[in-house]
Design an enzyme around this catalytic site. Structure first.
Site, mmCIF file in Angstrom:
data_model
loop_
_atom_site.group_PDB
_atom_site.id
_atom_site.type_symbol
_atom_site.label_atom_id
_atom_site.label_comp_id
_atom_site.label_asym_id
_atom_site.label_seq_id
_atom_site.Cartn_x
_atom_site.Cartn_y
_atom_site.Cartn_z
ATOM 1 C CE LYS A 6 -2.005 -1.120 3.926
ATOM 2 N NZ LYS A 6 -1.359 -2.416 4.178
ATOM 3 N NE ARG A 34 -4.930 -1.126 9.666
ATOM 4 C CZ ARG A 34 -3.723 -0.970 9.116
ATOM 5 N NH1 ARG A 34 -3.419 0.120 8.448
ATOM 6 N NH2 ARG A 34 -2.841 -1.899 9.212
ATOM 7 N NE ARG A 44 1.773 -5.129 10.990
ATOM 8 C CZ ARG A 44 2.852 -4.836 10.252
ATOM 9 N NH1 ARG A 44 4.038 -5.295 10.601
ATOM 10 N NH2 ARG A 44 2.729 -4.097 9.188
ATOM 11 N NE ARG A 65 6.099 -0.557 9.995
ATOM 12 C CZ ARG A 65 4.983 -0.535 9.278
ATOM 13 N NH1 ARG A 65 4.950 0.123 8.132
ATOM 14 N NH2 ARG A 65 3.918 -1.181 9.686
ATOM 15 N NE ARG A 99 7.709 -2.723 6.261
ATOM 16 C CZ ARG A 99 6.401 -2.654 6.401
ATOM 17 N NH1 ARG A 99 5.677 -2.035 5.494
ATOM 18 N NH2 ARG A 99 5.823 -3.226 7.426
HETATM 19 P P1 AP5 Z 1 4.855 -1.638 1.914
HETATM 20 O O1 AP5 Z 1 4.573 -0.769 0.744
HETATM 21 O O2 AP5 Z 1 5.561 -1.086 3.067
HETATM 22 O O3 AP5 Z 1 3.484 -2.352 2.366
HETATM 23 P P2 AP5 Z 1 2.260 -1.786 3.178
HETATM 24 O O4 AP5 Z 1 1.037 -2.424 2.581
HETATM 25 O O5 AP5 Z 1 2.291 -0.303 3.257
HETATM 26 O O6 AP5 Z 1 2.553 -2.473 4.572
HETATM 27 P P3 AP5 Z 1 2.422 -1.905 6.038
HETATM 28 O O7 AP5 Z 1 3.148 -2.843 6.927
HETATM 29 O O8 AP5 Z 1 2.767 -0.467 6.097
HETATM 30 O O9 AP5 Z 1 0.916 -2.098 6.271
HETATM 31 P P4 AP5 Z 1 0.223 -2.111 7.586
HETATM 32 O O10 AP5 Z 1 -1.146 -1.892 7.123
HETATM 33 O O11 AP5 Z 1 0.375 -3.307 8.402
HETATM 34 O O12 AP5 Z 1 0.964 -0.982 8.446
HETATM 35 P P5 AP5 Z 1 0.568 0.497 8.785
HETATM 36 O O13 AP5 Z 1 1.783 1.302 8.869
HETATM 37 O O14 AP5 Z 1 -0.544 0.944 7.944
HETATM 38 O O15 AP5 Z 1 5.618 -2.929 1.365
HETATM 39 C C1 AP5 Z 1 6.095 -3.933 2.243
HETATM 40 C C2 AP5 Z 1 7.481 -4.427 1.791
HETATM 41 O O16 AP5 Z 1 7.344 -5.130 0.568
HETATM 42 C C3 AP5 Z 1 8.475 -3.293 1.521
HETATM 43 O O17 AP5 Z 1 9.749 -3.718 1.882
HETATM 44 C C4 AP5 Z 1 8.371 -3.084 -0.003
HETATM 45 O O18 AP5 Z 1 9.573 -2.568 -0.550
HETATM 46 C C5 AP5 Z 1 8.081 -4.483 -0.485
HETATM 47 N N1 AP5 Z 1 7.208 -4.507 -1.661
HETATM 48 C C6 AP5 Z 1 6.162 -3.686 -1.928
HETATM 49 N N2 AP5 Z 1 5.576 -4.027 -3.112
HETATM 50 C C7 AP5 Z 1 6.265 -5.113 -3.564
HETATM 51 C C8 AP5 Z 1 6.145 -5.943 -4.729
HETATM 52 N N3 AP5 Z 1 5.176 -5.716 -5.650
HETATM 53 N N4 AP5 Z 1 7.012 -6.965 -4.870
HETATM 54 C C9 AP5 Z 1 7.992 -7.188 -3.943
HETATM 55 N N5 AP5 Z 1 8.181 -6.431 -2.831
HETATM 56 C C10 AP5 Z 1 7.311 -5.414 -2.646
HETATM 57 O O19 AP5 Z 1 -0.002 0.302 10.272
HETATM 58 C C11 AP5 Z 1 0.840 -0.085 11.325
HETATM 59 C C12 AP5 Z 1 0.029 -0.199 12.596
HETATM 60 O O20 AP5 Z 1 -0.547 1.086 12.904
HETATM 61 C C13 AP5 Z 1 -1.154 -1.148 12.535
HETATM 62 O O21 AP5 Z 1 -0.763 -2.476 12.813
HETATM 63 C C14 AP5 Z 1 -2.067 -0.546 13.600
HETATM 64 O O22 AP5 Z 1 -1.637 -0.906 14.898
HETATM 65 C C15 AP5 Z 1 -1.841 0.945 13.439
HETATM 66 N N6 AP5 Z 1 -2.807 1.555 12.511
HETATM 67 C C16 AP5 Z 1 -2.531 2.179 11.333
HETATM 68 N N7 AP5 Z 1 -3.654 2.612 10.742
HETATM 69 C C17 AP5 Z 1 -4.667 2.256 11.564
HETATM 70 C C18 AP5 Z 1 -6.086 2.401 11.497
HETATM 71 N N8 AP5 Z 1 -6.685 3.004 10.451
HETATM 72 N N9 AP5 Z 1 -6.810 1.904 12.525
HETATM 73 C C19 AP5 Z 1 -6.241 1.304 13.572
HETATM 74 N N10 AP5 Z 1 -4.916 1.120 13.693
HETATM 75 C C20 AP5 Z 1 -4.133 1.587 12.690
HETATM 76 MG MG MG Z 2 2.530 1.093 4.847
#
Ligand code: AP5
Ligand code: MG
Ligand code: ZN
Length: 214
Positions: free
Chosen positions: A13, A88, A171, A160, A127
């Protein structure tokens, strides 16, 4: 143009949202990045969020919804935005619908980046993230030009805290329980577009451009 990015943790994402942001000149609003910035700056919100994030759980809806409701009123959002990691849960999606409806506004696209769980664990281990500007790298699939240093801003890249395998498993469980139901939710609203997230990063982006238009 207003876009929601849906997808499992690690689906890509953030990676895609950054490219969309650059091409269409609309801001990426990542709730995860906002929480991480708050943790780094030792704010009260950061302290509250950290407990949930470290456990791999969702931060409670009331802490997230007001934050996003405010953020989308900023000046840089006047031509649209990309919500990366929000909503989410069904209550978050309902709250967003309500907020937008009251402003006679709506979301244009929900992009669901589809990646099976098996691929996720491997991605997360490699990552590296820039805590400064939010850029994301992968040691194998998308390495920075200089190891450990952000291409964008020169910041030092980190692993992270929630990318430990046990936390990633939690997760994923939380994703399947609370976030995946949003696929049906937005399918019913007829704005869901599915993208094959197992392809290479550029291929995934090309699929997205096909949907959004040049
Ligand atoms: P990346 O682009 O970082 O993936 P992502 O989908 O953004 O993953 P996140 O871990 O950020 O998602 P998340 O939803 O768990 O975390 P968030 O920060 O939102 O890609 C991942 C890796 O793969 C990278 O190394 C990238 O280079 C590689 N990659 C990407 N595309 C690729 C491809 N096509 N092929 C190969 N490699 C690839 O949330 C973190 C925490 O915050 C949550 O757990 C929760 O506690 C809290 N939180 C955030 N938002 C909310 C909400 N709305 N409500 C409640 N809690 C929330
Ligand atoms: Mg992300
Ligand atoms: Zn950076």
């Amino acid at each position: 143009m207003k876009i929601i990015m849906l997808g499992a943790p690690g689906a890509g994402k953030g990676t895609q949202a950054q490219q969309i942001s650059a091409k269409y000149d609309i801001p990426q609003i990542s709730t995860g990045d906002i929480f991480r910035a708050n943790i780094k700056n030792n704010t009260e919100l950061g302290a509250k969020a950290k407990v949930y994030m470290d456990a791999g759980d969702l931060v409670p809806d009331d802490l997230v919804i007001d934050l996003v409701a405010d953020r989308i009123t900023w000046d840089d959002c006047k031509d649209g935005y990309i919500l990366d990691g929000f909503p989410r849960s069904i209550p978050q999606a309902e709250a967003l619908d309500e907020i937008l409806r009251s402003r006679e506004d709506k979301v244009d696209y929900v992009l669901d980046i589809d990646v099976p769980d098996e691929n996720i664990i491997h991605r997360m281990g490699g990552r590296r993230a820039c805590p400064n500007c939010g850029a994301t790298y992968h040691i194998e699939f998308n390495p920075p030009k200089v190891e450990g240093v952000c291409d964008n801003c020169g910041g030092e890249l980190i692993l992270r805290d929630d990318d430990k395998p046990e936390t990633v498993k939690e997760r994923l469980t939380v994703y399947h329980d609370q976030t995946q139901p949003l696929i049906d939710y937005y399918e019913k609203e007829d704005i869901l577009e599915s993208v094959d997230g197992t392809k290479e990063i550029d291929d995934v982006f090309n699929q997205i451009v096909e949907i959004l238009g040049e």
